[in-house]
Design a protein around this motif. Structure first.
Motif, PDB file in Angstrom:
ATOM      1  N   TYR A  62       0.865  -1.179   0.000  1.00  9.64           N
ATOM      2  CA  TYR A  62       0.000   0.000   0.000  1.00  9.64           C
ATOM      3  C   TYR A  62       0.900   1.228   0.000  1.00  9.64           C
ATOM      4  O   TYR A  62       1.617   1.484   0.980  1.00  9.64           O
ATOM      5  N   ARG A  63       0.913   1.929  -1.126  1.00 11.42           N
ATOM      6  CA  ARG A  63       1.798   3.085  -1.298  1.00 11.42           C
ATOM      7  C   ARG A  63       3.244   2.665  -1.012  1.00 11.42           C
ATOM      8  O   ARG A  63       3.772   1.789  -1.677  1.00 11.42           O
ATOM      9  N   ASP A  64       3.896   3.252   0.012  1.00 12.43           N
ATOM     10  CA  ASP A  64       5.283   2.880   0.283  1.00 12.43           C
ATOM     11  C   ASP A  64       5.390   1.863   1.419  1.00 12.43           C
ATOM     12  O   ASP A  64       6.480   1.629   1.945  1.00 12.43           O
TER      13      ASP A  64
END
Length: 299
Positions: A62-64
């Motif tokens: 999730y994202r980074d």
């Protein structure tokens, strides 16, 4: 001596309600996996992995952030562990699906993970939206632990069987939709199209397969059982001689069935399960005219 810990009884009178609740909890976590992973052939991206403590998602991005969600059936908690060092735990205890769903989504939000899922169960009759389900609320720790012990007893036998095949084959993994352990072999040939099938079925059976697995109990087969089928089913498969003697062909399901209780109470459960896997595969591959010399490990 037989390893009785790894072949525990799964009596439906004490396991059924926990099974039904855990199935829905697993779908909540499974749909999070579906939302955060790229689609792999035959939807293998959504399957859960059997671990030393329970059932785990693959590593999710999730994202980074990278995180995993693990049903721990030793300490009875859902462990959410993130690459930023944060770990959250949700106790596995009697609670409704609606409550579990809300707690899990709130916990992810608190960890900085905002994910939306379609809150409708799949692959079951008369589904109830997660946020509306106050029917399923049972969690018996002993039953959940016995279920996990069954899986880790089965897994090595399935994996030895899988590794003798050098063609395309699935991992030995657990599907939260159908709630079963499964492993599938492919002939390499495309299968006839299924024009009226849903998208999941079309994808799953786009190529010829021989599949094996374990249901811990379901509507179709009430008792826990192993299964084997070929799709498309070659002529004569339903009459093929298979082992052990407790195995039988179900006309209603078009599959060979081996009751778990028959294996569990056998003097040689590992050998009986291995015989079931090998004999049903042999029947399907021979009758289906698979190129076995190219697909199987011979040394």
């Amino acid at each position: 001596m037989k390893d009785t810990l790894r072949w525990p009884p799964l009596p439906l009178d004490s396991w059924r309600d926990t099974y039904a609740t855990l199935h829905m909890w697993a779908q909540v976590v499974g749909k999070i996996t579906l939302a955060l992973t790229p689609r792999m052939n035959h939807f293998w991206n959504v399957a859960m992995l059997i671990t030393s403590s329970g059932l785990s998602t693959p590593a999710l991005t999730y994202r980074d952030l990278t995180f995993t969600m693990v049903f721990d059936f030793i300490h009875h908690r859902l462990v959410i562990e993130c690459s930023n060092g944060k770990t959250e735990m949700v106790s596995l205890k009697p609670m409704t699906v609606a409550e579990f769903y809300q707690v899990v989504m709130d916990t992810l939000d608190r960890m900085g993970i905002s994910v939306r899922i379609w809150p409708m169960p799949v692959e079951i009759p008369d589904p109830i939206r997660f946020n509306k389900d106050v029917i399923h609320h049972t969690y018996n720790p002993q039953s959940a632990n016995a279920f996990w012990n069954t899986l880790i007893g089965i897994k090595p036998i399935f994996e030895v069987f899988r590794c003798r095949f050098i063609g395309k084959s699935s991992p030995v993994h657990f599907f939260w939709g159908s709630f079963d352990l499964a492993s599938t072999r492919f002939s390499g040939r495309r299968a006839p199209a299924r024009p009226n099938a849903d998208s999941i079925t079309k994808e799953s059976y786009s190529h010829e397969v021989i599949s094996h697995g374990f249901w811990p109990g379901s509507g179709a087969i009430q008792e826990p059982a192993f299964y084997a089928y070929a799709a498309p089913e070659p002529p004569g498969f339903n009459h093929a001689p298979v082992k052990p003697s407790a195995a039988f062909y179900s006309k209603d399901m078009s599959e060979f069935i081996l009751p778990y209780e028959a294996v569990r109470t056998s003097n040689s459960p590992q050998a009986d399960l291995a015989a079931f896997l090998e004999s049903t595969y042999d029947a399907g591959a021979e009758l289906g005219k698979w190129d076995r010399s190219a697909l199987e490990r011979r040394e």
